[in-house]
Design a protein around this motif. Structure first.
Motif, mmCIF file in Angstrom:
data_model
loop_
_atom_site.group_PDB
_atom_site.id
_atom_site.type_symbol
_atom_site.label_atom_id
_atom_site.label_comp_id
_atom_site.label_asym_id
_atom_site.label_seq_id
_atom_site.Cartn_x
_atom_site.Cartn_y
_atom_site.Cartn_z
ATOM 1 N N SER A 91 -23.553 99.326 101.130
ATOM 2 C CA SER A 91 -23.355 100.760 101.379
ATOM 3 C C SER A 91 -21.907 101.123 101.140
ATOM 4 O O SER A 91 -21.070 100.260 100.827
ATOM 5 N N SER A 92 -21.597 102.406 101.299
ATOM 6 C CA SER A 92 -20.201 102.845 101.256
ATOM 7 C C SER A 92 -19.505 102.440 102.547
ATOM 8 O O SER A 92 -20.147 101.982 103.495
ATOM 9 N N LEU A 93 -18.196 102.619 102.592
ATOM 10 C CA LEU A 93 -17.410 102.247 103.769
ATOM 11 C C LEU A 93 -16.722 103.482 104.344
ATOM 12 O O LEU A 93 -16.343 104.394 103.592
ATOM 13 N N PRO A 94 -16.548 103.533 105.672
ATOM 14 C CA PRO A 94 -15.710 104.594 106.249
ATOM 15 C C PRO A 94 -14.312 104.534 105.636
ATOM 16 O O PRO A 94 -13.857 103.469 105.201
ATOM 17 N N GLU A 95 -13.651 105.670 105.597
ATOM 18 C CA GLU A 95 -12.386 105.749 104.863
ATOM 19 C C GLU A 95 -11.353 104.736 105.344
ATOM 20 O O GLU A 95 -10.668 104.105 104.524
ATOM 21 N N ASP A 96 -11.229 104.519 106.645
ATOM 22 C CA ASP A 96 -10.241 103.563 107.153
ATOM 23 C C ASP A 96 -10.541 102.145 106.669
ATOM 24 O O ASP A 96 -9.624 101.402 106.298
ATOM 25 N N GLN A 97 -11.823 101.764 106.674
ATOM 26 C CA GLN A 97 -12.191 100.439 106.168
ATOM 27 C C GLN A 97 -11.980 100.352 104.659
ATOM 28 O O GLN A 97 -11.552 99.312 104.137
#
Length: 472
Positions: A91-97
């Protein structure tokens, strides 16, 4: 520390040739540099074709690739064969990750959910190239990427057929109210009706945007007996008996079914709203498989409740969940529950290009483009860089190097570059510009190992330099 080879073993003949030179949108077709096929001189026969030498970067130990959003296995196979270090996520990642992960990456591969903003890209100190394993590139700050020497590749053609087939299926489903009948029967209700159910033969399909998808859709629709009209901002030759109309209003007034295939641009935001719905035939249908911002959803809801629009199919939305789950609610879009409650509406989760065939072809197309760029500096197919290529350096040219110099497009830069290279034999050179960014490739013969760093450092010292790469 001396540079390490970025492949596990030496290039192995035809497999290496296919991996490094293919730029086809088809998994079965390849493109080869004309220089490797044309005779060395006319009338004296042709020299044997020589396999290209695998190049490696002067100042990079290993190529690290970060893949998000379940990029197809075909791309992973291409990268693994090159010996790259590949990290893949479903999946995509949260911006901080994402910021943490991208810092060490030389390559990132994404689909439509991951947003590569200027803030994210500013943390990507080693990033050379972005692969968008999809049609669109609006999820990437293309201008920022170009000004920092990051090439961006996408796949504009490979899923065209999949999207066109989905639209044809939706046209038939809406005309026959198949979604409602199926839901009713799942709930135990038998509702055999023919009122307001139609054949599509003899009806008019209006296509907004006659690009690769629109043109394929046109052929499929005509084969099923539909008349086709299309509107585009530029004159485009029709396929079959389709006819281009002069305005969006004219198309809306003539069409029984309207389908949208346009990019996300300021000009296409809310392209279809209250005014346009009032211009459509009473009881017509709308399909949007392009971008979520193109249709004003509250206006669509009102048009369907009033009966002006008899049915709709949406595959894209202004805000879409970053992962699978129970997220399509009013928390995401304020009108979600009203939309879900409508009759004869098909809602799909952005699956237009989600077929095994399309994803496999996209993986090959974008994967090969990334390998060509990383290994050889070839920018054919880049959406934000000048498109440049040189014929490959072969194994007999053991002391040749390739210089890639991305720089600000200013007067006098080429003179400075050539002054640095003037003590060497430049065998091939090409330069092109795109807006404020220029791209130069040069192949230099008989360069000693000790001279590579001098060339690299000399080019990096120029004030116009964005990025310098020395491949050998």
């Amino acid at each position: 520390m001396p540079p390490k080879d970025i492949i596990n073993k030496a290039a192995d003949g035809l497999d290496a040739l296919a991996n490094t030179l293919s730029i086809s949108t088809s998994p079965t077709n390849t493109f080869h540099s004309p220089g490797s096929h044309f005779p060395s001189s006319f009338g004296r026969g042709s020299r044997p074709t020589r396999a290209p030498r695998q190049l490696k970067p002067f100042n990079t130990e290993d190529i690290k690739i970060l893949l998000l959003e379940n990029v197809n296995q075909t791309a992973l196979d291409i990268f693994n064969k090159q010996g790259y270090q590949v990290e893949s996520h479903k999946s995509s990642l949260p911006e901080d990750q994402l910021v943490e992960k991208i810092r060490d990456a030389h390559v990132i591969g994404i689909r439509s959910k991951t947003k590569l903003t200027a803030r994210v890209l500013a943390e990507a100190k080693n990033l050379l190239v972005i692969g968008c394993f999809c049609i669109g590139t609006n999820q990437v700050d293309l201008e920022y990427a170009a000004k920092h020497g990051i090439a961006v590749f996408n796949s504009p053609f490979s899923n065209s057929r999949s999207v066109a087939e989905l639209v044809i299926a939706e046209v038939i489903s809406l005309a026959r109210q198949l979604g409602d009948r199926s839901l009713e029967l799942h709930q135990g209700r038998w509702n055999k009706v023919s009122a307001k159910c139609w054949e599509i033969r003899g009806k008019t399909l209006g296509i907004v945007g006659y690009g690769h998808i629109g043109a394929q859709l046109s052929v499929l629709a005509e084969a099923m007996g539909m008349a086709v009209r299309y509107y585009d901002v530029v004159p485009i030759m029709a396929l079959g008996t389709a006819r281009q109309v002069g305005s969006l209003e004219e198309l809306l007034q003539q069409s029984d079914f309207v389908t949208l295939h346009v990019p996300e641009l300021p000009e296409t935001k809310n392209l279809i709203g209250e005014k346009q719905f009032n211009q459509m035939k009473n009881g017509s249908y709308l399909i949007n498989a392009s971008r979520g911002s193109v249709v004003n959803i509250p206006d669509l809801i009102n048009a369907m409740k009033s009966g002006r629009v008899a049915g709709a199919a949406l595959d894209v939305y202004p805000n879409e969940p970053a992962a699978n789950g129970d997220f399509f609610t009013n928390d995401l879009n304020l009108w979600a529950e009203d939309l879900r409650g409508l009759k004869n509406i098909i809602l799909t989760p952005h699956i237009g290009g989600s077929t095994e065939e399309a994803q496999s072809a996209i993986g090959i197309e974008v994967g090969d483009a990334i390998v060509r760029y990383v290994n050889e500096g070839v920018t054919i197919g880049a959406v934000n860089m000048p498109e440049c290529t040189l014929r490959s350096i072969d194994f007999e040219q053991a002391s040749h190097i390739r210089v890639i110099f991305i720089h600000h497009n200013k007067p006098g830069v080429l003179r400075q570059v050539n002054a640095i290279l003037s003590d060497h034999n430049v065998e091939k050179q090409i330069s092109d510009s795109r807006g404020d960014v220029a791209y130069l490739m040069a192949d230099i013969s008989d360069v000693k190992e000790s001279e590579r760093k001098d060339i690299n450092d000399g080019l990096e010292s120029l004030g116009a330099c964005i990025l310098t790469r020395v491949l050998f």
